[in-house]
Design an enzyme around this catalytic site. Structure first.
Site, PDB file in Angstrom:
ATOM      1  N   TYR A 142       0.640  -2.809  10.939  1.00  0.00           N
ATOM      2  CA  TYR A 142       0.523  -4.269  11.251  1.00  0.00           C
ATOM      3  C   TYR A 142       1.480  -4.279  12.422  1.00  0.00           C
ATOM      4  CZ  TYR A 142      -0.862  -5.250   6.423  1.00  0.00           C
ATOM      5  OH  TYR A 142      -1.484  -5.263   5.303  1.00  0.00           O
ATOM      6  N   LYS A 192      -1.955   8.716   2.241  1.00  0.00           N
ATOM      7  CA  LYS A 192      -3.414   9.231   2.701  1.00  0.00           C
ATOM      8  C   LYS A 192      -3.006  10.605   3.215  1.00  0.00           C
ATOM      9  CE  LYS A 192      -7.830   8.583   2.107  1.00  0.00           C
ATOM     10  NZ  LYS A 192      -8.462   8.966   0.893  1.00  0.00           N
ATOM     11  N   ASP A 224      -6.531   5.947  -2.504  1.00  0.00           N
ATOM     12  CA  ASP A 224      -7.824   5.737  -3.206  1.00  0.00           C
ATOM     13  C   ASP A 224      -7.765   5.956  -4.662  1.00  0.00           C
ATOM     14  OD1 ASP A 224      -7.461   7.943  -2.193  1.00  0.00           O
ATOM     15  OD2 ASP A 224      -9.581   8.524  -1.683  1.00  0.00           O
ATOM     16  N   ASP A 248      -0.012  -3.587   0.346  1.00  0.00           N
ATOM     17  CA  ASP A 248      -0.443  -4.917   0.587  1.00  0.00           C
ATOM     18  C   ASP A 248      -1.773  -5.100  -0.388  1.00  0.00           C
ATOM     19  OD1 ASP A 248      -1.475  -7.410   1.496  1.00  0.00           O
ATOM     20  OD2 ASP A 248      -1.462  -7.033   3.538  1.00  0.00           O
ATOM     21  N   ASP A 252      -2.263  -6.718  -4.668  1.00  0.00           N
ATOM     22  CA  ASP A 252      -2.975  -7.849  -4.982  1.00  0.00           C
ATOM     23  C   ASP A 252      -4.069  -7.269  -6.186  1.00  0.00           C
ATOM     24  OD1 ASP A 252      -2.362  -9.445  -2.992  1.00  0.00           O
ATOM     25  OD2 ASP A 252      -4.233 -10.034  -2.340  1.00  0.00           O
TER      26      ASP A 252
END
Ligand code: NAD
Length: 359
Positions: A142, A192, A224, A248, A252
């Site tokens: 970001y 990852k 994942d 993020d 959710d």
């Protein structure tokens, strides 16, 4: 509690609607002398673009810095969807987080037992669920440079940089360790590392710090797999430590365990200040209809009492009051399509319940 001053940023779309409900509670707590908190308002996002043609002004940033805490509702509106990055509403929030150095984001994931059947996940997998996601908030893709658009051999590309320094990983890991020591002493660190150098550095840094904390169970999990495990067996997690982007998305997904995204609060902290906000966005699809769920915003006020003002008593009363209202069968439309109460009625019910608890 000595006199405090907070800045309230209602923001966009459903933001002002849910802010009204929190102010009812704050006014009551002040009037009954349980708190002494003055508040002022500021603009962020589309609301700021409307007035100043900037998603946040220097004046608002400065007032946020000087206040004891910031309470923010939500940012974003389709009106400005086609603006360039720095003139998008959401950019104001990124700037504010960076300006206040809010590198810690705390997202508790819990289920009110009355709502077990509202989740798309089987009740036995989520009853008594209690996870906390510790997300790094001001690094990663970001904020990494370089970023932008360019032409490569006549083909237009967009690019970003996923970047973490060791010191950034260290400070968020230290926070996760502190939280973990007060809980079940179990941390799952997300990365990852099988494909990304940035994640390899993340993993090595976490490992190095954890060498001094052999009393904490540490597990590394690829993002994942984590996305799958959080739905398959959420209770295996206690503290989830995650970089910004993965956090993020995972938070959710985790919110869906609880029945509605309109229920979950968050806290963002620096070493010296805090900002508190629902995890949901500005919900333009339901704005102005009086159907937004104000509970995430109300619980964000609770987190402000817990983390900035060290008033666990008030944080507990607020959470218990919300629980009581839900147990009494009152729901907003996100939870009950056919038989629901409005945003304002939900705010009133929670306030009534708070009044009963402090009698
Ligand atoms: P969103 O969270 O606003 O909405 C997703 C879905 O959840 C929608 O169907 C919405 O109606 C519902 N929802 C959200 N909050 C609710 C509430 N309190 N009560 C009932 N239902 C609720 O996410 P989105 O639609 O992807 O984004 C909308 C805007 O919000 C975009 O501009 C986005 O950039 C912005 N956004 C802001 C934040 C923030 O302010 N921190 C976070 C995420 C998205």
């Amino acid at each position: 509690m000595s006199k405090k001053n907070i800045l309230i940023l209602p923001g966009d779309e459903v933001g002002p609607e849910i802010t009204t409900e929190v102010i009812k509670i704050l006014d009551f707590l002040n009037e009954s002398k349980m708190t002494d908190i003055s508040y002022e308002f500021g603009d962020i996002g589309g609301a700021s673009l409307d007035k100043y043609n900037k998603p946040i002004t220097d004046d608002t940033l400065e007032r946020a810095r000087k206040s004891d805490a910031v309470l923010l509702a939500s940012v974003g509106t389709p009106k400005y969807d086609n603006n360039t990055r720095e003139l998008k509403p959401e950019y104001g929030l990124l700037v504010l987080r960076k300006y206040l150095n809010l590198f810690i984001n705390i997202r508790p994931i819990f289920v009110f037992n009355t709502l077990l059947d509202f989740s798309s996940i089987k009740a036995e997998l989520i009853n008594d669920l209690d996870i906390v996601i510790i997300r790094e908030l001001i690094g990663d893709v970001y904020f990494g440079e370089p970023r932008g658009f360019k032409d490569i051999n006549g083909d237009r590309v967009g690019y970003n940089t996923m970047l973490y320094s060791e010191s950034e990983v260290q400070r968020i890991t230290k926070f996760a360790i502190d939280i973990s020591l007060k809980r079940k002493k179990r941390i799952t660190s997300i990365d990852k590392a099988n494909v990304l150098e940035c994640s390899q550095l993340w993993r090595q840094t976490v490992d190095r710090l954890m060498n001094d904390h052999t009393n904490i169970d540490l597990e590394h999990m690829y993002v994942d797999n984590a996305a799958m495990q959080i739905i398959k067996n959420p209770k295996q997690f206690d503290v989830i430590l995650t970089p910004n982007l993965f956090g993020d998305i995972l938070s959710d997904a985790a919110s869906m365990l609880t029945g509605s995204i309109g229920l979950l609060p968050s806290a963002s902290l620096s070493d010296s200040t805090g900002m508190f906000e629902p995890i949901h966005g500005s919900a333009p699809d339901i704005a102005g209809q009086g159907v937004a769920n104000p509970i995430a915003m109300i619980l964000s006020l609770g987190m402000m009492f817990e983390y900035t003002f060290h008033r666990q008593d008030l944080a507990k009363i607020i959470k218990k009051s919300v629980d009581d209202v839900l147990q009494s069968g009152y729901f907003t439309k996100d939870l009950s399509q056919d038989d629901f109460i409005t945003t304002s009625e939900m705010g009133d019910k929670v306030l009534e319940s708070i009044k009963n608890h402090v009698k």
